[in-house]
Design a protein around this motif. Structure first.
Motif, PDB file in Angstrom:
ATOM      1  N   SER A  85       0.826  -1.204   0.000  1.00  6.31           N
ATOM      2  CA  SER A  85       0.000   0.000   0.000  1.00  6.31           C
ATOM      3  C   SER A  85       0.863   1.259   0.000  1.00  6.31           C
ATOM      4  O   SER A  85       0.589   2.212  -0.733  1.00  6.31           O
ATOM      5  N   ALA A 103     -13.362  -2.468  -0.708  1.00  8.20           N
ATOM      6  CA  ALA A 103     -12.385  -1.845   0.192  1.00  8.20           C
ATOM      7  C   ALA A 103     -12.817  -2.007   1.647  1.00  8.20           C
ATOM      8  O   ALA A 103     -11.986  -2.273   2.522  1.00  8.20           O
ATOM      9  N   HIS A 137     -13.976   5.010  -5.199  1.00 14.93           N
ATOM     10  CA  HIS A 137     -13.019   3.907  -5.130  1.00 14.93           C
ATOM     11  C   HIS A 137     -11.992   4.298  -4.085  1.00 14.93           C
ATOM     12  O   HIS A 137     -11.649   5.474  -3.933  1.00 14.93           O
ATOM     13  N   CYS A 138     -11.483   3.334  -3.361  1.00 13.86           N
ATOM     14  CA  CYS A 138     -10.733   3.613  -2.139  1.00 13.86           C
ATOM     15  C   CYS A 138      -9.386   4.298  -2.333  1.00 13.86           C
ATOM     16  O   CYS A 138      -8.993   5.112  -1.520  1.00 13.86           O
ATOM     17  N   CYS A 196      -6.656   2.772  -1.950  1.00 12.68           N
ATOM     18  CA  CYS A 196      -5.810   2.115  -0.949  1.00 12.68           C
ATOM     19  C   CYS A 196      -4.469   1.635  -1.501  1.00 12.68           C
ATOM     20  O   CYS A 196      -3.462   1.658  -0.811  1.00 12.68           O
ATOM     21  N   ARG A 244     -12.218  -5.637   2.727  1.00 12.07           N
ATOM     22  CA  ARG A 244     -10.780  -5.876   2.890  1.00 12.07           C
ATOM     23  C   ARG A 244     -10.262  -5.188   4.147  1.00 12.07           C
ATOM     24  O   ARG A 244      -9.529  -5.777   4.941  1.00 12.07           O
ATOM     25  N   GLY A 270      -8.201   2.210  -7.475  1.00  9.92           N
ATOM     26  CA  GLY A 270      -8.528   1.440  -6.284  1.00  9.92           C
ATOM     27  C   GLY A 270      -9.790   0.626  -6.437  1.00  9.92           C
ATOM     28  O   GLY A 270     -10.438   0.617  -7.469  1.00  9.92           O
TER      29      GLY A 270
END
Length: 137
Positions: free
Chosen positions: A15, A109, A95-96, A98, A112, A103
């Motif tokens: 990440s 997300a 969208h994250c 991440c 997860r 993402g």
């Protein structure tokens, strides 16, 4: 325990590297969350979080200061879950960000992040070598 620690370390390192490769994309992802933080604060977060994730990942691999690092990892994972839950509750279609780029969708997300949070908490509950009972001869 070692496998869990290394798994979490790998996720944090991955990440961190992904975010560092695309800081502007990570900043754009943060803006999409519509957090009540001024842009200057989000820019600081954009710079700070990837390095924090990288340091925590390396510390997990080395099992360095486990009584400090493990709760910090759990705390960061918990913060991610809260931010994602708040975003979902507000109906944001984002969208994250991440792992860099666009993402994963918010629901993915959140799942997860929730799993990582549970695993990190379990790791917090495990004794570190520093606190393990000495073996008797």
């Amino acid at each position: 325990m070692r496998i869990l620690r290394i798994l979490l370390a790998a996720v944090f390192a991955w990440s961190a590297v992904a975010k560092l490769q695309d800081l502007s994309g990570f900043h754009a992802a943060l803006l999409a969350y519509e957090l009540p933080i001024p842009d200057r604060g989000l820019r600081l977060i954009t710079l700070f979080v990837p390095y924090l994730e990288g340091i925590l990942g390396l510390a997990l691999i080395a099992n360095f200061w486990p009584e400090t690092v493990r709760p910090a990892v759990w705390g960061l994972c918990s913060l991610f879950v809260v931010i994602l839950l708040l975003s979902a509750a507000r109906g944001l279609d984002i969208h994250c960000g991440c792992f860099g780029g666009r993402g994963a969708p918010l629901a993915v997300a959140l799942g997860r992040a929730g799993l990582l949070c549970v695993l990190a908490f379990w790791l917090v509950l495990q004794p570190s070598r520093l606190h393990a009972s000495p073996k008797k001869n």
